[in-house]
Design a protein around this motif. Structure first.
Motif, PDB file in Angstrom:
ATOM      1  N   TRP A 220       4.491  -3.023  -2.461  1.00 61.06           N
ATOM      2  CA  TRP A 220       5.406  -2.952  -1.317  1.00 61.06           C
ATOM      3  C   TRP A 220       4.653  -2.514  -0.060  1.00 61.06           C
ATOM      4  N   HIS A 221       4.326  -1.236   0.019  1.00 57.52           N
ATOM      5  CA  HIS A 221       3.514  -0.649   1.105  1.00 57.52           C
ATOM      6  C   HIS A 221       4.107  -0.888   2.491  1.00 57.52           C
ATOM      7  N   ASN A 222       5.428  -0.850   2.588  1.00 61.01           N
ATOM      8  CA  ASN A 222       6.090  -0.951   3.878  1.00 61.01           C
ATOM      9  C   ASN A 222       7.105   0.165   4.097  1.00 61.01           C
ATOM     10  N   THR A 223       7.011   1.219   3.281  1.00 62.26           N
ATOM     11  CA  THR A 223       7.829   2.417   3.467  1.00 62.26           C
ATOM     12  C   THR A 223       6.927   3.521   4.004  1.00 62.26           C
ATOM     13  N   PRO A 224       7.363   4.284   5.013  1.00 60.67           N
ATOM     14  CA  PRO A 224       6.534   5.396   5.482  1.00 60.67           C
ATOM     15  C   PRO A 224       6.077   6.251   4.310  1.00 60.67           C
TER      16      PRO A 224
END
Length: 765
Positions: free
Chosen positions: A144-148
């Motif tokens: 994912w790597h799109n959440t703070p």
């Protein structure tokens, strides 16, 4: 009331209700349906795979399943990304530029500016949310790597996790960070962490698990709603480091890279020309700064470096095999012909392995030199569960053939990436190559046009901003039509570029991948100019010949930068991390049982400072064993645990383990467990164990991990939820007594050098 009946005008109910059903009128809400014949959508994202690595792009790595999709579909040779993972994924999902959605770089480098805050805005929802509004089921698997990063712990908030309303996914199975251990990943099912026993059985590999779970999601969907289309975002951890793959896959390539990276580049370009992937006049870009010539390496270096590449090649082939399994499943259930498939890499090949590669990448991240001799001692472990490996930069350069530079850079080695498109019912062409210029932001409008819908004006109560990409559907069945995209800017970590009607201006901002900062300011950047219609690999800088064209493009870059939140330019690294960490610094923590999968960035930062751990536990009469608390895993970390009735502390110093053991058994009943680290020097000290405030063990810890344990492992109470910190137990090694609470108290000021801060950030890409 109308004629004695109550009426409703809201969306909840539009019938009437009388005293009995006979006097009432029922109403059912209209089912949301997709347009007739709407295709399923499958986006497969590869990680760190360069333009010249897959065999269908002339590369040396066998990818027969992707080759078949390319032969029955299209390959694009002029498709572009942002040069980094999180930003490209944000573009693919939203159809907007990465600065427009706050994703200038990785989430860990977020700042307080709109283009850089790492928080995708709710007025720019994802294509998953758009499709769900139009009758699709939506699935997200893998990276994912799109959440703070500070929102990825067990306390959330969860609105920017994949299943958040504006993110739009019905189901999620994957990991939240930038990389993970392929044998022991930190996985979530929706918002719930998955226990390692499912993951750690013999023969487990994440890529296989993702393919199997993708099939499961689709099978469940088709069993219940076969007439309803689905959207799947399947993002493999491959081929990001660590390059983990079963040995039989890497052994297929034994000896095939002994020729070295210079010869591999030449052979790849020759194949690319023969296949029509690149124009016949394409030149091989000159070697990048610092890359060694293969002929100048020692015999030991050649042996080691060739093995690194064999493992990477096996990793990519193994991933291709999983894609093949999924495609075959779609064929079996009759979904393949009307599934629009995109296979995309998120950026160019990665140079973060440095000049000599690494068997344990955490050594590089902690500025602990790793010699060729040390790596050779581990050569048989490369790719296996005891390694955390990355290949050297020479193979990165070869992987981006024929281009300059790498991931992180706005020259073509970072941003021009492979893309295969397959859709038998929508694409009549077979095996053709498309050369229209396009970018990751163009995937969403392409999907919307293929489905036959407009982007919703409102999602979740938020008025939606416009889509910034251009549909590329026009190119599916016409290879000669000119591109409909006139302009595209690029910016990544200070490197900048702009493409405009066949011309490209680009500047390198003076930092090599393994360095901590630029050697000059933005005002000192030297802009290069290329006519990329004629110069496919950016070999002939025309800046001096066409200063007016260069001036035009640079001015256009500034205009686009102002339009899409690229300003203020920010090339800092350590300051961006340090500012946030200092703001959030805590020195006292209390943890309770069940607290697991806490990201390292949110865990107590005990590195290079004195600290105490106090655990209040209850031990049954028969004794207990297991982990009280732990962080990290095979690459590095520490664990406090009970084994064979003894209290043990293990400090894993990037593969070398130091132990402090109790000289007495842990008694039964209510027990106070203590560990104290007393710092005696820079990254050195001694450990003291206590039971009920009585010292029971002491030992020197001559070396401690200075900067980072892992880019993917977590801090856990009552278990070790990832790969094992020590070889004395297998994970999760759950504590069999009762933990009431664990207190951690820090003393002294933490310190992280600018170079180390940069490496920590780069590890998380």
């Amino acid at each position: 009331m109308v004629n004695g009946k109550r009426t409703y005008s809201t969306d909840e109910f539009r019938g009437t209700i009388g005293r009995t059903y006979a006097e009432s009128e029922p109403w059912w809400p209209e089912q949301i349906r997709s347009p007739p014949g709407a295709p399923n959508i499958l986006i497969i994202v590869l990680d760190d795979v360069g333009f010249g690595q897959m065999s269908c792009y002339g590369g040396p790595v066998e990818t027969p399943n992707m080759d078949k999709l390319a032969a029955n579909g299209l390959r694009y040779n002029n498709f572009h990304t942002t040069a980094l993972c999180s930003p490209t994924r944000a573009c693919l999902l939203t159809g907007r530029n990465h600065h427009s959605v706050g994703m200038a770089s990785i989430t860990e480098l977020a700042t307080g500016f709109p283009g850089y805050n790492g928080r995708m805005p709710k007025d720019k929802a994802t294509v998953a949310a758009m499709l769900r509004e139009n009758g699709y089921n939506t699935f997200c698997l893998g990276k994912w790597h799109n959440t703070p990063d500070n929102e990825t712990g067990p306390a959330g908030p969860y609105d920017r996790w994949p299943t958040g309303e504006m993110m739009g996914f019905d189901r999620f199975y994957g990991f939240l960070g930038g990389e993970c251990n392929q044998y022991a990943p930190s996985l979530y099912w929706d918002n719930h962490p998955i226990e390692p026993p499912k993951l750690m059985h013999e023969g487990y590999h994440l890529s296989e698990d993702l393919a199997d779970t993708a099939k499961l999601f689709i099978a469940n969907h088709e069993s219940v709603a076969p007439d309803k289309p689905w959207f799947m975002f399947l993002a493999f951890g491959a081929c990001h480091a660590p390059h983990h793959v079963p040995e039989e896959w890497s052994d297929k390539y034994k000896g095939k890279f002994d020729k070295g990276w210079d010869k591999a580049r030449e052979e790849t370009l020759a194949r690319q020309k023969k296949m029509g992937i690149v124009p016949k006049n394409t030149e091989l870009a000159p070697p990048n700064p610092g890359v060694q010539a293969w002929k100048d390496l020692s015999a030991d270096e050649k042996k080691l470096f060739a093995r690194f590449m064999e493992v990477f090649a096996g990793f990519l082939s193994h991933t291709d095999h999983q894609i093949g399994k999924l495609v075959e499943f779609l064929k079996e259930i009759g979904d393949l012909d009307n599934t629009l498939i995109f296979i995309i890499s998120d950026n160019g090949a990665s140079a973060e392995g440095g000049l000599t590669g690494s068997v344990n990448e955490m050594r590089w991240a902690n500025a602990i030199p790793e010699t060729v001799e040390e790596s050779l001692d581990m050569i048989d472990e490369i790719g296996g569960p005891r390694s955390y490996n990355h290949y050297p930069v020479g193979w990165t350069q070869a992987g981006n053939t024929p281009f300059k530079w790498y991931k992180q850079y706005t020259h073509y080695g970072g941003i021009k990436d492979p893309m295969v498109v397959h859709w038998p019912m929508g694409i009549s062409a077979r095996g053709e190559i498309r050369s229209q210029f396009h970018h990751a932001i163009d995937i969403v409008p392409t999907i919307l046009e293929a489905v036959g819908i407009e982007p919703p004006e409102e999602i979740g109560g938020y008025q939606q901003k416009r889509i910034e990409g251009v549909s590329m559907l026009y190119s599916f069945n016409d290879g000669k039509v000119p591109t409909k995209k006139p302009i595209q800017y690029f910016e990544m970590l200070g490197n900048r570029a702009i493409w405009y009607n066949g011309w490209k201006a680009v500047t390198y901002h003076g930092r090599l991948p393994w360095e901590s900062g630029s050697r000059w300011t933005f005002d000192e950047d030297k802009w290069e100019l290329y006519n990329v219609e004629d110069d496919f690999s950016e070999c002939h800088d025309l800046a001096d010949k066409h200063p007016e064209k260069l001036r035009e493009l640079v001015e256009l870059w500034w205009a686009e930068a102002g339009k899409y939140n690229v300003l203020p330019l920010d090339d800092r690294f350590h300051e961006r991390i340090q500012a946030r960490e200092e703001l959030e610094e805590r020195t006292k923590f209390t943890f309770y049982p069940g607290a697991v999968r806490i990201p390292e960035g949110s865990a107590p930062n005990v590195k290079n400072r004195s600290h105490t751990i106090t655990a209040y536990v209850e031990i049954p009469k028969s004794g207990a064993e297991g982990v009280i608390c732990a962080i990290g895993g095979v690459p590095a970390g520490w664990s406090l645990y009970i084994k064979d009735k003894k209290l043990v502390y293990c400090h894993n110093f990037v593969g070398t383990r130091y132990y402090v053991r109790s000289d007495t058994n842990v008694p039964s009943g209510e027990v106070k467990i203590g560990f104290e680290f007393k710092k005696t020097g820079e990254n050195t000290g001694k450990g003291i164990l206590t039971i009920n405030d009585k010292k029971v063990g002491e030992a020197k810890i001559p070396h401690t991990v200075p900067h980072i344990y892992s880019a993917s492992e977590s801090f856990d109470i009552g278990c070790d939820f990832g790969s094992p910190v020590t070889e004395e137990y297998n994970t999760p090694f759950k504590f069999t007594g009762t933990i009431k609470k664990v207190l951690i108290e820090l003393s002294g000021k933490k310190h992280l050098s600018p170079e180390a801060e940069t490496k920590v950030a780069m590890m998380r890409q």
